[in-house]
Design a protein around this motif. Structure first.
Motif, PDB file in Angstrom:
ATOM      1  N   PRO A   1      47.690  45.677  41.855  1.00 15.69           N
ATOM      2  CA  PRO A   1      48.160  45.862  43.320  1.00 15.69           C
ATOM      3  C   PRO A   1      47.491  47.267  43.843  1.00 15.69           C
ATOM      4  O   PRO A   1      47.454  47.239  45.025  1.00 15.69           O
ATOM      5  N   GLY A   2      47.549  48.102  43.127  1.00 13.50           N
ATOM      6  CA  GLY A   2      47.272  49.611  43.830  1.00 13.50           C
ATOM      7  C   GLY A   2      45.875  49.455  44.162  1.00 13.50           C
ATOM      8  O   GLY A   2      45.354  50.042  45.189  1.00 13.50           O
ATOM      9  N   ARG A   3      44.891  48.827  43.286  1.00 18.19           N
ATOM     10  CA  ARG A   3      43.342  48.628  43.550  1.00 18.19           C
ATOM     11  C   ARG A   3      43.284  47.968  44.954  1.00 18.19           C
ATOM     12  O   ARG A   3      42.557  48.149  45.443  1.00 18.19           O
ATOM     13  N   ALA A   4      44.163  46.963  44.748  1.00 15.88           N
ATOM     14  CA  ALA A   4      44.074  45.726  45.897  1.00 15.88           C
ATOM     15  C   ALA A   4      44.365  46.706  47.311  1.00 15.88           C
ATOM     16  O   ALA A   4      43.501  46.460  48.309  1.00 15.88           O
ATOM     17  N   ARG A   5      45.301  47.439  47.382  1.00 18.17           N
ATOM     18  CA  ARG A   5      45.755  48.129  48.630  1.00 18.17           C
ATOM     19  C   ARG A   5      44.771  48.900  49.206  1.00 18.17           C
ATOM     20  O   ARG A   5      44.483  49.193  50.137  1.00 18.17           O
ATOM     21  N   GLU A   6      44.074  49.763  47.941  1.00 17.67           N
ATOM     22  CA  GLU A   6      43.075  50.568  48.310  1.00 17.67           C
ATOM     23  C   GLU A   6      41.884  49.772  49.248  1.00 17.67           C
ATOM     24  O   GLU A   6      41.194  50.319  49.910  1.00 17.67           O
TER      25      GLU A   6
ATOM     26  N   GLY B   1      39.472  45.432  55.745  1.00 21.13           N
ATOM     27  CA  GLY B   1      39.982  45.274  57.083  1.00 21.13           C
ATOM     28  C   GLY B   1      40.745  44.110  56.905  1.00 21.13           C
ATOM     29  O   GLY B   1      41.331  43.640  58.197  1.00 21.13           O
ATOM     30  N   GLY B   2      41.582  43.788  55.881  1.00 25.95           N
ATOM     31  CA  GLY B   2      42.449  42.757  55.644  1.00 25.95           C
ATOM     32  C   GLY B   2      43.066  42.481  54.243  1.00 25.95           C
ATOM     33  O   GLY B   2      42.136  43.118  53.302  1.00 25.95           O
ATOM     34  N   PRO B   3      43.934  41.746  54.096  1.00 23.21           N
ATOM     35  CA  PRO B   3      44.567  41.481  52.711  1.00 23.21           C
ATOM     36  C   PRO B   3      43.737  40.817  51.759  1.00 23.21           C
ATOM     37  O   PRO B   3      43.032  39.920  52.400  1.00 23.21           O
ATOM     38  N   LEU B   4      43.699  41.073  50.570  1.00 29.46           N
ATOM     39  CA  LEU B   4      43.049  40.277  49.619  1.00 29.46           C
ATOM     40  C   LEU B   4      43.625  38.942  49.211  1.00 29.46           C
ATOM     41  O   LEU B   4      44.887  38.951  49.285  1.00 29.46           O
ATOM     42  N   PRO B   5      42.898  37.822  49.096  1.00 29.47           N
ATOM     43  CA  PRO B   5      43.563  36.640  48.613  1.00 29.47           C
ATOM     44  C   PRO B   5      44.504  36.931  47.369  1.00 29.47           C
ATOM     45  O   PRO B   5      44.326  37.657  46.473  1.00 29.47           O
ATOM     46  N   GLU B   6      45.854  36.310  47.312  1.00 28.67           N
ATOM     47  CA  GLU B   6      46.759  36.540  46.300  1.00 28.67           C
ATOM     48  C   GLU B   6      46.205  36.144  45.015  1.00 28.67           C
ATOM     49  O   GLU B   6      46.460  37.111  43.908  1.00 28.67           O
TER      50      GLU B   6
ATOM     51  N   VAL C   1      44.818  39.269  42.762  1.00 30.87           N
ATOM     52  CA  VAL C   1      45.820  40.316  42.548  1.00 30.87           C
ATOM     53  C   VAL C   1      46.873  40.215  41.182  1.00 30.87           C
ATOM     54  O   VAL C   1      47.516  38.799  41.513  1.00 30.87           O
ATOM     55  N   SER C   2      47.018  40.994  40.392  1.00 34.87           N
ATOM     56  CA  SER C   2      47.883  40.744  39.258  1.00 34.87           C
ATOM     57  C   SER C   2      48.469  42.035  38.751  1.00 34.87           C
ATOM     58  O   SER C   2      47.576  43.008  38.242  1.00 34.87           O
ATOM     59  N   PRO C   3      49.551  42.445  38.493  1.00 35.97           N
ATOM     60  CA  PRO C   3      50.260  43.587  38.003  1.00 35.97           C
ATOM     61  C   PRO C   3      49.632  43.702  36.510  1.00 35.97           C
ATOM     62  O   PRO C   3      49.982  44.812  36.049  1.00 35.97           O
ATOM     63  N   ASP C   4      49.228  42.574  35.917  1.00 34.10           N
ATOM     64  CA  ASP C   4      48.956  42.728  34.485  1.00 34.10           C
ATOM     65  C   ASP C   4      47.456  43.075  34.189  1.00 34.10           C
ATOM     66  O   ASP C   4      46.911  43.177  33.143  1.00 34.10           O
ATOM     67  N   ALA C   5      46.706  43.441  35.431  1.00 33.59           N
ATOM     68  CA  ALA C   5      45.227  43.590  35.442  1.00 33.59           C
ATOM     69  C   ALA C   5      45.130  45.024  34.702  1.00 33.59           C
ATOM     70  O   ALA C   5      45.548  45.907  34.897  1.00 33.59           O
TER      71      ALA C   5
ATOM     72  N   ALA D   1      39.423  46.337  34.883  1.00 32.96           N
ATOM     73  CA  ALA D   1      39.470  44.968  35.803  1.00 32.96           C
ATOM     74  C   ALA D   1      39.166  45.532  37.240  1.00 32.96           C
ATOM     75  O   ALA D   1      38.538  44.732  38.021  1.00 32.96           O
ATOM     76  N   ASP D   2      39.778  46.643  37.541  1.00 34.14           N
ATOM     77  CA  ASP D   2      39.689  47.295  38.823  1.00 34.14           C
ATOM     78  C   ASP D   2      38.172  47.523  39.155  1.00 34.14           C
ATOM     79  O   ASP D   2      37.881  48.030  40.444  1.00 34.14           O
ATOM     80  N   HIS D   3      37.265  47.623  38.149  1.00 38.32           N
ATOM     81  CA  HIS D   3      35.925  48.155  38.429  1.00 38.32           C
ATOM     82  C   HIS D   3      35.044  46.893  38.393  1.00 38.32           C
ATOM     83  O   HIS D   3      33.663  46.912  38.229  1.00 38.32           O
ATOM     84  N   ILE D   4      35.510  45.487  38.239  1.00 38.92           N
ATOM     85  CA  ILE D   4      34.753  44.451  38.010  1.00 38.92           C
ATOM     86  C   ILE D   4      34.601  43.213  39.159  1.00 38.92           C
ATOM     87  O   ILE D   4      35.894  42.999  39.672  1.00 38.92           O
TER      88      ILE D   4
END
Length: 606
Positions: free
Chosen positions: A322-327, A333-338, A341-345, A349-352
């Protein structure tokens, strides 16, 4: 079986036999179980494993004969770990031939490489300051206004990810735009840092040439990028061995002599083995950006390890925290598809970035649909496609015995035009448009036997030079088997024998500056390239492919091999296979023991 019987069994590789005896010399008091384990580890290293996972393997056969008979079965964990108190086994940090790290047993070299790779990658998992407003504006310029449903959305997200980290891994199947993504990333990086030193590399000469050609062809599409920036985008790529300065005694670039680069892009990373990745990361400056490209569904490297598979979670879902998604939303310029995003990532995974849309197969042709069905192990879909008559697919049924005559006829139909070319350049281009791929090297269905059959057919037509397959002649394609500093030819490079202007027969290879010719005596180890194993074909693409699969069960033929062979074809793939056998083969996946995925935070199966 007792130790002497096992070691003398013809199914045990000579290297495993000698390693066990070497360990016995280090500790004459070592028990049979410890020595058998040393032999099993060496044997499984040859098959691609970098360690023995004691928890997974306890109670299972470790060394088997050709008919599947068990030569050595792993004991229970308590008995096994007790036996591994031998004098040649140490723990992490000890300098012993074997290292027992928690539940995994390694050769010391493989343990050192694995831990070094994990540490080097983790050190790059830190944010890079990026102005969100600038990034958003430039992403709009090179990709157009944000549209989450657009085919290029994944590429846009990948560039946003790479702008904000020193490590980025971009994975996706053929035609998903990995190179398109990279060229836009490089353009934006050069806008911010005009003096950025960028290097492009790949494991083989063919893959490096394809990367360079693809980037050079797309630079003109960057209308939104200033001409001065486009001019600084590199148009040449090197093999990893050439980049690192390979010599018979080691690489010239290492921890004490780092590569002079600020950003390194490596394509076809599924082919990079653990040892080469460790050497690359050791030589790369700590502040340099690293962008790894590859298809995680392809075959793993020929040598030990499955680095790209480990980095991308061995088939795990690729989602962001979720933190990477907000960044990234601030840059996108808009929200990422749900679903992304996962809190278990895990942290890596934030680099892939995973590119899902295939432009090559977007029209729904048979190759793309079959490749997807193979990846899902969807037996029903594979059966339907086998019977569909799709224009992109062909089928030649096979049965035990010799390959059907249609295999040789296909090769003649596609290779005879090579001899009708009027130049080395055109002959090589014609040869590169089609290829006969095999799953095996040996046996009647293998690379060698089919190559001999084709040579005999060419000899009957007066095209080959004689019964010796390795005697050069006009039109003979050549595959380099060994790196050679003097000529600059590297393992995997493909050329063709053709007369020069003076009528002298030379082997011609593509180079950034054009074709370069070598006398036959100048070449390092080589073989005729009429037939090629699927392993060797990685990093290459051909308009037409004949994929020959054996009718009998083989541990080599797996889902990854079938997928890799299929996706070498751009326009048409003809499979030579027994239908029932194919359906069984796609249900079997490559399983290589390694601890790298766990060291990088991926959860391990129970």
């Amino acid at each position: 079986m007792k130790l002497p019987e096992v070691l003398d069994h013809p199914a045990v590789p000579p290297l495993a036999r000698q390693f066990a005896r070497f360990c016995a010399g280090l500790d004459p008091e070592a028990g049979e179980l410890a020595l058998l384990t040393a032999a099993a580890l060496a044997a499984r290293n040859l098959q691609g494993d970098t360690c023995l996972d004691l928890a997974r393997l306890a109670g299972r056969p470790l060394l088997c004969g050709p008919e599947g008979e068990c030569l050595f079965q792993a004991p229970s964990i308590p008995r096994w770990t007790d036996a591994l108190r031998a004098g040649f086994v140490g723990g992490p940090g000890d300098y012993q031939p074997l290292v027992l790290d928690a539940r995994r047993l390694y050769l010391h070299r493989h343990w050192r490489e694995e831990t070094a790779i994990a540490a080097a990658l983790k050190a790059r998992m830190i944010p890079v300051d990026t102005d969100p407003d600038w990034a958003r504006a430039r992403l709009d310029a090179v990709f157009g206004p944000l549209d989450t449903g657009a085919p290029a959305y994944g590429q846009r997200l990948a560039v946003a990810m790479a702008l904000t980290r020193r490590l980025t891994i971009v994975t996706g199947g053929p035609g998903t735009g990995k190179t398109t993504t990279v060229i836009r990333l490089l353009a934006l990086l050069l806008e911010r840092e005009p003096g950025l030193r960028i290097a492009l590399a790949a494991p083989t000469g063919k893959a490096a040439a394809r990367l360079a050609e693809s980037i050079a062809a797309q630079i003109g599409d960057l209308a939104a990028v200033p001409e001065a920036v486009r001019a600084r985008i590199p148009r040449q790529a090197a093999t990893l061995h050439r980049l690192l300065g390979w010599t018979p005694t080691g690489f010239t670039h290492h921890a004490a002599n780092r590569l002079p680069v600020d950003c390194l892009v490596v394509d076809e990373c599924s082919m990079v083995d653990q040892g080469l990745m460790a050497a690359l990361l050791e030589a790369l400056p700590g502040a340099a950006r690293l962008v790894l490209l590859g298809d995680r569904d392809q075959l793993a490297s020929v040598e030990a390890g499955s680095v790209l598979g480990d980095l991308t979670g061995r088939g795990a879902a690729l989602v962001l925290s979720p933190g990477r998604a907000r960044e990234l939303e601030a840059l996108m310029g808009g929200p990422l598809p749900e679903a992304l995003v996962s809190p278990d990532a895990p942290g890596i995974a934030d680099h892939i970035a995973w590119l899902r849309h295939s432009y090559r197969f977007a029209a729904g042709g048979g190759i793309g649909r079959l490749a997807a069905a193979v990846n899902r192990a969807d037996v029903a879909a594979v059966q339907d496609l086998m019977e569909s008559g799709d224009a992109e697919l062909g089928w030649l049924p096979s049965s035990p015995g010799q390959p059907p005559a249609a295999v040789l006829q296909w090769a003649l139909d596609h290779y005879l035009p090579v001899f009708q070319a009027d130049s080395a350049d055109r002959a090589l281009a014609r040869f590169e448009s089609a290829r006969l791929l095999t799953a095996l090297r040996k046996g009647p269905w293998g690379e060698r036997a089919l190559g001999r059959d084709l040579h005999a057919a060419l000899l009957r037509r007066g095209l080959a030079a004689g019964p010796d397959e390795r005697r050069p002649y006009r039109g003979l394609p050549v595959l380099i088997l060994r790196n050679d500093v003097e000529t600059g030819l590297f393992n995997g490079d493909t050329g063709i024998f053709w007369p020069d202007a003076a009528g002298r027969l030379r082997a011609w290879f593509r180079r950034p500056q054009g074709l370069q010719g070598f006398g036959p005596h100048q070449l390092p180890a080589w073989q005729p390239a009429w037939t090629l194993t699927v392993h060797r074909s990685q990093g290459s693409e051909y308009d037409q492919v004949l994929l020959v699969l054996p009718p009998e069960a083989s541990p080599v033929v797996t889902r990854e091999l079938v997928y890799t062979g299929l996706t070498r074809a751009r326009r048409r793939c003809t499979l030579v296979c027994a239908g029932d056998r194919l359906l069984l083969d796609i249900g079997r996946r490559i399983e290589r023991d390694s601890g790298l995925a766990e060291r990088l935070g991926w959860p391990q199966p129970a």
